[in-house]
Design a protein around this motif. Structure first.
Motif, PDB file in Angstrom:
ATOM      1  N   TYR A 283       0.803  -1.224   0.000  1.00 45.79           N
ATOM      2  CA  TYR A 283       0.000   0.000   0.000  1.00 45.79           C
ATOM      3  C   TYR A 283       0.841   1.282   0.000  1.00 45.79           C
ATOM      4  O   TYR A 283       0.291   2.369  -0.115  1.00 45.79           O
ATOM      5  N   GLU A 284       2.174   1.164   0.097  1.00 45.41           N
ATOM      6  CA  GLU A 284       3.020   2.343  -0.058  1.00 45.41           C
ATOM      7  C   GLU A 284       2.914   2.904  -1.475  1.00 45.41           C
ATOM      8  O   GLU A 284       3.219   4.059  -1.715  1.00 45.41           O
ATOM      9  N   HIS A 285       2.508   2.066  -2.412  1.00 46.63           N
ATOM     10  CA  HIS A 285       2.379   2.491  -3.810  1.00 46.63           C
ATOM     11  C   HIS A 285       1.026   3.161  -4.083  1.00 46.63           C
ATOM     12  O   HIS A 285       0.762   3.581  -5.202  1.00 46.63           O
ATOM     13  N   ALA A 286       0.181   3.263  -3.077  1.00 47.49           N
ATOM     14  CA  ALA A 286      -1.176   3.778  -3.266  1.00 47.49           C
ATOM     15  C   ALA A 286      -1.200   5.235  -3.736  1.00 47.49           C
ATOM     16  O   ALA A 286      -2.117   5.644  -4.439  1.00 47.49           O
TER      17      ALA A 286
ATOM     18  N   ASP B  53      -3.470   3.884  -9.391  1.00 44.74           N
ATOM     19  CA  ASP B  53      -4.889   4.164  -9.625  1.00 44.74           C
ATOM     20  C   ASP B  53      -5.752   3.238  -8.781  1.00 44.74           C
ATOM     21  O   ASP B  53      -6.889   3.553  -8.462  1.00 44.74           O
ATOM     22  N   GLY B  54      -5.195   2.090  -8.433  1.00 39.50           N
ATOM     23  CA  GLY B  54      -5.932   1.136  -7.616  1.00 39.50           C
ATOM     24  C   GLY B  54      -5.059  -0.034  -7.215  1.00 39.50           C
ATOM     25  O   GLY B  54      -4.083  -0.357  -7.881  1.00 39.50           O
ATOM     26  N   ILE B  55      -5.408  -0.669  -6.107  1.00 38.56           N
ATOM     27  CA  ILE B  55      -4.726  -1.870  -5.642  1.00 38.56           C
ATOM     28  C   ILE B  55      -5.795  -2.907  -5.376  1.00 38.56           C
ATOM     29  O   ILE B  55      -6.728  -2.670  -4.611  1.00 38.56           O
ATOM     30  N   LYS B  56      -5.668  -4.050  -6.051  1.00 34.28           N
ATOM     31  CA  LYS B  56      -6.671  -5.104  -5.948  1.00 34.28           C
ATOM     32  C   LYS B  56      -6.061  -6.314  -5.230  1.00 34.28           C
ATOM     33  O   LYS B  56      -5.242  -7.018  -5.806  1.00 34.28           O
ATOM     34  N   PRO B  57      -6.437  -6.544  -3.967  1.00 40.36           N
ATOM     35  CA  PRO B  57      -5.904  -7.704  -3.249  1.00 40.36           C
ATOM     36  C   PRO B  57      -6.703  -8.973  -3.567  1.00 40.36           C
ATOM     37  O   PRO B  57      -7.911  -8.930  -3.785  1.00 40.36           O
ATOM     38  N   SER B  58      -5.995 -10.093  -3.610  1.00 39.18           N
ATOM     39  CA  SER B  58      -6.623 -11.408  -3.807  1.00 39.18           C
ATOM     40  C   SER B  58      -5.991 -12.389  -2.836  1.00 39.18           C
ATOM     41  O   SER B  58      -4.767 -12.458  -2.730  1.00 39.18           O
TER      42      SER B  58
ATOM     43  N   GLU C 252      -2.501  -6.715  -6.934  1.00 38.27           N
ATOM     44  CA  GLU C 252      -2.328  -6.197  -8.291  1.00 38.27           C
ATOM     45  C   GLU C 252      -2.436  -4.677  -8.224  1.00 38.27           C
ATOM     46  O   GLU C 252      -3.439  -4.133  -7.767  1.00 38.27           O
ATOM     47  N   VAL C 253      -1.400  -3.994  -8.683  1.00 36.27           N
ATOM     48  CA  VAL C 253      -1.337  -2.536  -8.608  1.00 36.27           C
ATOM     49  C   VAL C 253      -1.523  -1.974 -10.013  1.00 36.27           C
ATOM     50  O   VAL C 253      -0.806  -2.350 -10.936  1.00 36.27           O
ATOM     51  N   SER C 254      -2.493  -1.083 -10.187  1.00 33.92           N
ATOM     52  CA  SER C 254      -2.696  -0.444 -11.492  1.00 33.92           C
ATOM     53  C   SER C 254      -2.336   1.027 -11.379  1.00 33.92           C
ATOM     54  O   SER C 254      -2.474   1.631 -10.323  1.00 33.92           O
ATOM     55  N   GLY C 255      -1.839   1.580 -12.463  1.00 33.57           N
ATOM     56  CA  GLY C 255      -1.434   2.979 -12.472  1.00 33.57           C
ATOM     57  C   GLY C 255       0.068   3.107 -12.569  1.00 33.57           C
ATOM     58  O   GLY C 255       0.782   2.142 -12.792  1.00 33.57           O
ATOM     59  N   ASP C 256       0.555   4.315 -12.386  1.00 30.95           N
ATOM     60  CA  ASP C 256       1.970   4.615 -12.569  1.00 30.95           C
ATOM     61  C   ASP C 256       2.781   4.403 -11.291  1.00 30.95           C
ATOM     62  O   ASP C 256       3.616   5.226 -10.917  1.00 30.95           O
TER      63      ASP C 256
ATOM     64  N   ALA D 202       5.548   2.349  -8.762  1.00 28.19           N
ATOM     65  CA  ALA D 202       6.871   1.757  -8.958  1.00 28.19           C
ATOM     66  C   ALA D 202       6.788   0.240  -9.118  1.00 28.19           C
ATOM     67  O   ALA D 202       7.538  -0.354  -9.886  1.00 28.19           O
ATOM     68  N   SER D 203       5.898  -0.406  -8.398  1.00 25.57           N
ATOM     69  CA  SER D 203       5.734  -1.858  -8.468  1.00 25.57           C
ATOM     70  C   SER D 203       4.323  -2.178  -8.949  1.00 25.57           C
ATOM     71  O   SER D 203       3.354  -1.622  -8.433  1.00 25.57           O
ATOM     72  N   GLN D 204       4.213  -3.075  -9.906  1.00 29.35           N
ATOM     73  CA  GLN D 204       2.906  -3.417 -10.472  1.00 29.35           C
ATOM     74  C   GLN D 204       2.259  -4.614  -9.777  1.00 29.35           C
ATOM     75  O   GLN D 204       1.089  -4.892 -10.002  1.00 29.35           O
ATOM     76  N   ALA D 205       3.016  -5.328  -8.960  1.00 25.55           N
ATOM     77  CA  ALA D 205       2.461  -6.479  -8.246  1.00 25.55           C
ATOM     78  C   ALA D 205       3.312  -6.777  -7.013  1.00 25.55           C
ATOM     79  O   ALA D 205       4.530  -6.619  -7.043  1.00 25.55           O
ATOM     80  N   GLN D 206       2.647  -7.210  -5.962  1.00 29.15           N
ATOM     81  CA  GLN D 206       3.283  -7.616  -4.720  1.00 29.15           C
ATOM     82  C   GLN D 206       2.575  -8.881  -4.236  1.00 29.15           C
ATOM     83  O   GLN D 206       1.391  -9.053  -4.508  1.00 29.15           O
ATOM     84  N   PHE D 207       3.306  -9.735  -3.523  1.00 25.07           N
ATOM     85  CA  PHE D 207       2.648 -10.901  -2.946  1.00 25.07           C
ATOM     86  C   PHE D 207       3.402 -11.366  -1.718  1.00 25.07           C
ATOM     87  O   PHE D 207       4.556 -10.999  -1.500  1.00 25.07           O
ATOM     88  N   PHE D 208       2.718 -12.159  -0.900  1.00 21.25           N
ATOM     89  CA  PHE D 208       3.386 -12.897   0.161  1.00 21.25           C
ATOM     90  C   PHE D 208       2.686 -14.225   0.335  1.00 21.25           C
ATOM     91  O   PHE D 208       1.491 -14.372   0.062  1.00 21.25           O
ATOM     92  N   VAL D 209       3.468 -15.238   0.744  1.00 24.37           N
ATOM     93  CA  VAL D 209       2.942 -16.556   1.077  1.00 24.37           C
ATOM     94  C   VAL D 209       3.642 -17.034   2.340  1.00 24.37           C
ATOM     95  O   VAL D 209       4.777 -16.656   2.618  1.00 24.37           O
TER      96      VAL D 209
END
Length: 188
Positions: free
Chosen positions: A104-107, A111-116, A131-135, A137-144
């Motif tokens: 969420y630092e990229h918020a 334009d939007g952050i879609k968690p799944s 999934e991060v949309s918009g301009d 720095a990172s377009q996707a993040q995950f953790f497992v």
């Protein structure tokens, strides 16, 4: 007689050359990037294994990363997926909050952050994909995590100034690779 023939040719040429066609501006060209279908191969670390796309080069950098951390470089797409492993030491909640905070630092730029949610009870793999949309720095993040011992985070970055319209095809391609990493990850 030559003047008459020249005059008749000019009149005929004028009628033939005149058209009622309206010239419209051409639409801007759309960039069409196509990447090869992914061929996957297994990667083993000390703590886990997963399948990676054969387009990715695995780089282990123990100077800046912990043991088991690695970077998947995609030279063709000018991007990388950074994968970090941490051992859980009664700090699962803190690790999860930190991973979510990083997403969420990229918020501010996104334009939007879609968690799944990601859930594989048979292999004890639980996590989240952002999934991060918009301009951003990172377009996707995950953790497992297995919720007891292992915690893995991952981030997708490109080596270019963030412009979502330009990097979207590469981001979509690599988001599929990230989902494959999450689906094939197994603890040791």
């Amino acid at each position: 007689m030559i003047n008459r023939i020249t005059l008749i040719l000019l009149v005929v040429l004028a009628f033939v050359a005149c058209k009622d066609e309206v010239l419209l501006p051409k639409p801007k060209a759309q960039l069409r990037l196509e990447y090869p279908e992914g061929e996957y191969e297994k990667v083993d670390t000390k703590y886990f294994s997963f399948s990676k796309n054969s387009l990715a080069e695995v780089v282990e950098n123990t100077e800046n990363l912990n043991e088991g951390d690695l970077v998947l470089n995609y030279p063709l797409l000018k991007g990388s997926i950074f994968i970090t492993h941490k051992i859980i030491k009664n700090n699962l909640q803190k690790l999860m909050i930190d991973a979510q905070k990083l997403s969420y630092e990229h918020a501010t730029q996104a334009d939007g952050i879609k968690p799944s949610e990601f859930y594989n009870a048979d292999d004890r793999i639980f996590g989240m994909y952002y999934e991060v949309s918009g301009d951003a720095a990172s377009q996707a993040q995950f953790f497992v995590t297995d919720s007891t011992t292992n915690f893995v985070t991952g981030s997708l970055y490109f080596y270019v100034k963030p412009n979502f319209d330009s990097i979207y095809p590469a981001a979509a391609y690599l988001e599929n690779d990230i989902k494959t990493i999450m689906e094939t990850l197994r603890w040791k």
